[in-house]
Design a protein around this motif. Structure first.
Motif, PDB file in Angstrom:
ATOM      1  N   GLU A 122     -11.851 -60.291   9.780  1.00 26.98           N
ATOM      2  CA  GLU A 122     -10.633 -59.905  10.485  1.00 26.98           C
ATOM      3  C   GLU A 122     -10.417 -60.782  11.715  1.00 26.98           C
ATOM      4  OE1 GLU A 122      -7.219 -57.477  10.976  1.00 26.98           O
ATOM      5  OE2 GLU A 122      -8.653 -57.611   9.317  1.00 26.98           O
ATOM      6  N   ASN A 123     -11.548 -61.217  12.324  1.00 31.43           N
ATOM      7  CA  ASN A 123     -11.503 -62.107  13.483  1.00 31.43           C
ATOM      8  C   ASN A 123     -10.630 -61.543  14.604  1.00 31.43           C
ATOM      9  OD1 ASN A 123     -12.388 -64.443  14.796  1.00 31.43           O
ATOM     10  ND2 ASN A 123     -10.565 -65.595  14.226  1.00 31.43           N
ATOM     11  N   SER A 124     -10.719 -60.235  14.793  1.00 33.70           N
ATOM     12  CA  SER A 124      -9.951 -59.561  15.849  1.00 33.70           C
ATOM     13  C   SER A 124     -10.940 -59.011  16.870  1.00 33.70           C
ATOM     14  CB  SER A 124      -9.105 -58.437  15.251  1.00 33.70           C
ATOM     15  OG  SER A 124      -8.358 -57.797  16.242  1.00 33.70           O
ATOM     16  N   GLU A 125     -10.964 -59.629  18.033  1.00 26.71           N
ATOM     17  CA  GLU A 125     -12.010 -59.326  18.998  1.00 26.71           C
ATOM     18  C   GLU A 125     -11.965 -57.894  19.519  1.00 26.71           C
ATOM     19  OE1 GLU A 125      -9.696 -61.166  22.917  1.00 26.71           O
ATOM     20  OE2 GLU A 125     -11.397 -62.204  22.047  1.00 26.71           O
ATOM     21  N   ASN A 126     -10.803 -57.252  19.489  1.00 24.57           N
ATOM     22  CA  ASN A 126     -10.726 -55.924  20.077  1.00 24.57           C
ATOM     23  C   ASN A 126     -11.381 -54.854  19.207  1.00 24.57           C
ATOM     24  OD1 ASN A 126      -8.409 -56.120  18.229  1.00 24.57           O
ATOM     25  ND2 ASN A 126      -7.870 -54.095  19.025  1.00 24.57           N
ATOM     26  N   ILE A 127     -11.572 -55.111  17.913  1.00 20.45           N
ATOM     27  CA  ILE A 127     -12.146 -54.088  17.034  1.00 20.45           C
ATOM     28  C   ILE A 127     -13.577 -53.760  17.444  1.00 20.45           C
ATOM     29  CG2 ILE A 127     -12.872 -53.562  14.672  1.00 20.45           C
ATOM     30  CD1 ILE A 127     -10.471 -55.140  13.677  1.00 20.45           C
ATOM     31  N   LEU A 128     -14.421 -54.770  17.581  1.00 19.70           N
ATOM     32  CA  LEU A 128     -15.808 -54.539  17.991  1.00 19.70           C
ATOM     33  C   LEU A 128     -15.864 -54.013  19.418  1.00 19.70           C
ATOM     34  CD1 LEU A 128     -18.836 -54.696  17.426  1.00 19.70           C
ATOM     35  CD2 LEU A 128     -18.787 -57.084  18.182  1.00 19.70           C
ATOM     36  N   TYR A 129     -15.048 -54.576  20.285  1.00 21.71           N
ATOM     37  CA  TYR A 129     -15.009 -54.139  21.685  1.00 21.71           C
ATOM     38  C   TYR A 129     -14.669 -52.648  21.779  1.00 21.71           C
ATOM     39  CZ  TYR A 129     -13.381 -53.902  26.563  1.00 21.71           C
ATOM     40  OH  TYR A 129     -13.188 -53.552  27.877  1.00 21.71           O
ATOM     41  N   ASN A 130     -13.602 -52.227  21.118  1.00 18.48           N
ATOM     42  CA  ASN A 130     -13.188 -50.827  21.171  1.00 18.48           C
ATOM     43  C   ASN A 130     -14.257 -49.894  20.623  1.00 18.48           C
ATOM     44  OD1 ASN A 130     -10.750 -51.556  22.258  1.00 18.48           O
ATOM     45  ND2 ASN A 130      -9.511 -51.010  20.478  1.00 18.48           N
ATOM     46  N   TYR A 131     -14.862 -50.298  19.501  1.00 16.22           N
ATOM     47  CA  TYR A 131     -15.876 -49.453  18.881  1.00 16.22           C
ATOM     48  C   TYR A 131     -17.081 -49.290  19.806  1.00 16.22           C
ATOM     49  CZ  TYR A 131     -19.523 -47.842  15.717  1.00 16.22           C
ATOM     50  OH  TYR A 131     -20.556 -47.143  15.156  1.00 16.22           O
ATOM     51  N   MET A 132     -17.544 -50.401  20.378  1.00 23.11           N
ATOM     52  CA  MET A 132     -18.713 -50.330  21.255  1.00 23.11           C
ATOM     53  C   MET A 132     -18.425 -49.515  22.507  1.00 23.11           C
ATOM     54  SD  MET A 132     -20.305 -54.174  20.989  1.00 23.11           S
ATOM     55  CE  MET A 132     -21.599 -53.786  22.189  1.00 23.11           C
ATOM     56  N   ALA A 133     -17.261 -49.737  23.099  1.00 22.38           N
ATOM     57  CA  ALA A 133     -16.923 -48.998  24.314  1.00 22.38           C
ATOM     58  C   ALA A 133     -16.784 -47.504  24.038  1.00 22.38           C
ATOM     59  CB  ALA A 133     -15.636 -49.558  24.924  1.00 22.38           C
ATOM     60  N   LYS A 134     -16.244 -47.160  22.876  1.00 23.83           N
ATOM     61  CA  LYS A 134     -16.147 -45.744  22.489  1.00 23.83           C
ATOM     62  C   LYS A 134     -17.531 -45.138  22.306  1.00 23.83           C
ATOM     63  CE  LYS A 134     -15.329 -44.674  18.186  1.00 23.83           C
ATOM     64  NZ  LYS A 134     -16.501 -43.810  17.835  1.00 23.83           N
ATOM     65  N   GLU A 135     -18.389 -45.837  21.558  1.00 19.85           N
ATOM     66  CA  GLU A 135     -19.740 -45.338  21.307  1.00 19.85           C
ATOM     67  C   GLU A 135     -20.521 -45.200  22.609  1.00 19.85           C
ATOM     68  OE1 GLU A 135     -21.495 -44.574  18.148  1.00 19.85           O
ATOM     69  OE2 GLU A 135     -19.352 -44.203  17.894  1.00 19.85           O
ATOM     70  N   ALA A 136     -20.269 -46.099  23.533  1.00 17.86           N
ATOM     71  CA  ALA A 136     -21.008 -46.077  24.794  1.00 17.86           C
ATOM     72  C   ALA A 136     -20.603 -44.901  25.671  1.00 17.86           C
ATOM     73  CB  ALA A 136     -20.781 -47.398  25.540  1.00 17.86           C
ATOM     74  N   LEU A 137     -19.313 -44.681  25.819  1.00 20.42           N
ATOM     75  CA  LEU A 137     -18.834 -43.762  26.839  1.00 20.42           C
ATOM     76  C   LEU A 137     -18.707 -42.305  26.403  1.00 20.42           C
ATOM     77  CD1 LEU A 137     -16.048 -45.857  28.611  1.00 20.42           C
ATOM     78  CD2 LEU A 137     -18.180 -45.057  29.617  1.00 20.42           C
ATOM     79  N   CYS A 138     -18.329 -42.057  25.166  1.00 20.87           N
ATOM     80  CA  CYS A 138     -17.897 -40.709  24.779  1.00 20.87           C
ATOM     81  C   CYS A 138     -18.903 -39.616  25.085  1.00 20.87           C
ATOM     82  CB  CYS A 138     -17.514 -40.694  23.299  1.00 20.87           C
ATOM     83  SG  CYS A 138     -15.842 -41.284  22.988  1.00 20.87           S
ATOM     84  N   SER A 139     -20.142 -39.819  24.714  1.00 20.88           N
ATOM     85  CA  SER A 139     -21.126 -38.749  24.884  1.00 20.88           C
ATOM     86  C   SER A 139     -21.364 -38.407  26.351  1.00 20.88           C
ATOM     87  CB  SER A 139     -22.458 -39.136  24.220  1.00 20.88           C
ATOM     88  OG  SER A 139     -22.988 -40.299  24.812  1.00 20.88           O
ATOM     89  N   ASN A 140     -21.035 -39.346  27.251  1.00 23.55           N
ATOM     90  CA  ASN A 140     -21.227 -39.103  28.680  1.00 23.55           C
ATOM     91  C   ASN A 140     -19.988 -38.532  29.361  1.00 23.55           C
ATOM     92  OD1 ASN A 140     -24.010 -40.350  29.418  1.00 23.55           O
ATOM     93  ND2 ASN A 140     -23.052 -41.868  28.101  1.00 23.55           N
TER      94      ASN A 140
END
Length: 217
Positions: free
Chosen positions: A108-126
Motif C-alpha cells: 500500500e506504501n501509505s505511511e499513515n496506516i502503520l503510524y495510526n495502528y501503532m499510536a492506537k495500540e500504544a495509547l488506548c489502554s492508558n
C-alpha cells in the motif's frame, strides 16, 4: 483531573528495507514513545529539559538523534530517577519491526496506516479510565493523512470498542515550542537506537521504569 498525552517517533516510515539505513535504505524499525501526565505535573518535565539545556549552555532544541551514546546513557539515568520521584508520570514506547509487517501494508506504501495502528495500540489502554485528555503529537512527525484519521480512529476504538467515555482533544504542536515534546523525542530515540543500532545501555536503564511493547517481532 485533566491529562496531556505527548508522543513522538524515531526511525522512518519508508519501505526501502533491502538497503542499509543511512545508505539509501529506510530504517528497519519504527518507534513511538509517549508521555501521559496530569496537567499540573508538566512543570517537572519543563524543569528537566531546562536543567539539561542550562548544563549544556544552550536553549536550542536538542534532538534525540543529537545525543552521543555516552550522553544518552547519563540522560537515561536522570530520566529514570525523575520517574521514581513522580510515579504519576507515565511513559511507554512501542516499536515495530517493519520487515515483519503484513505485505499488504508495504504494498500500500501509505505511511499513515502503520503510524495510526501503532499510536492506537500504544495509547488506548492508558486512556480508557481518564475523564479528559489532550493529545499532543509533534506536528512535524505526523503523516499528513493522519491529522484527521488518527483522532477519529482513537475515538472509535475507545468509545465503541472499549466503552470508554474519555473526552479527547487533538492538537499537534511544533516540538521546538514544547519542552514535553522535546523530552519524549529523546526517549523515542533512546528506545529506537537499541533496535536499529544495537545500542543497549540507554534502553536497559529506561526499561526499569518504562514499558516497551514490540510489534511484528
Amino acid at each position: 483531573m485533566d491529562y496531556d498525552a505527548y508522543f513522538d517517533e524515531s526511525g522512518d516510515l519508508g519501505w526501502i528495507l533491502d538497503r542499509k539505513f543511512r545508505k539509501g535504505g529506510s530504517s528497519q524499525f519504527f518507534t513511538i514513545a509517549y508521555l501521559i501526565i496530569p496537567n499540573e505535573q508538566n512543570k517537572h518535565i519543563n524543569r528537566f529539559v531546562t536543567k539539561f539545556n542550562k548544563e549544556r549552555g544552550s536553549e536550542k532544541e536538542y534532538k534525540g538523534s543529537d545525543f552521543s551514546n555516552k550522553r544518552a546513557r547519563s540522560t537515561a539515568r536522570d530520566i529514570s530517577n525523575m520517574l521514581k520521584r513522580h510515579p504519576n508520570i507515565i511513559i511507554r514506547a512501542i516499536t515495530a519491526k517493519k520487515s515483519k509487517t503484513p505485505d499488504c501494508i508495504k504494498e500500500e506504501n501509505s505511511e499513515n496506516i502503520l503510524y495510526n495502528y501503532m499510536a492506537k495500540e500504544a495509547l488506548c489502554s492508558n486512556l480508557i479510565a481518564l475523564k479528559k485528555v489532550n493529545i499532543i503529537p509533534d506536528k512535524r512527525s505526523v503523516p499528513r493523512e493522519s491529522f484527521n484519521s488518527y483522532p477519529d480512529l482513537l475515538k472509535t476504538e475507545l468509545w465503541f470498542n472499549r466503552s470508554s467515555t474519555v473526552r479527547i482533544s487533538y492538537q499537534p504542536e511544533e516540538s521546538h515550542n514544547n519542552k514535553r515534546l522535546i523530552f519524549i523525542d529523546w526517549i523515542a530515540n533512546f528506545i529506537w537506537r537499541k533496535y536499529e543500532d544495537e545500542v543497549e545501555e540507554p534502553f536497559q536503564i529506561l526499561s526499569q521504569s518504562i514499558e516497551v511493547k514490540e510489534l511484528f517481532f
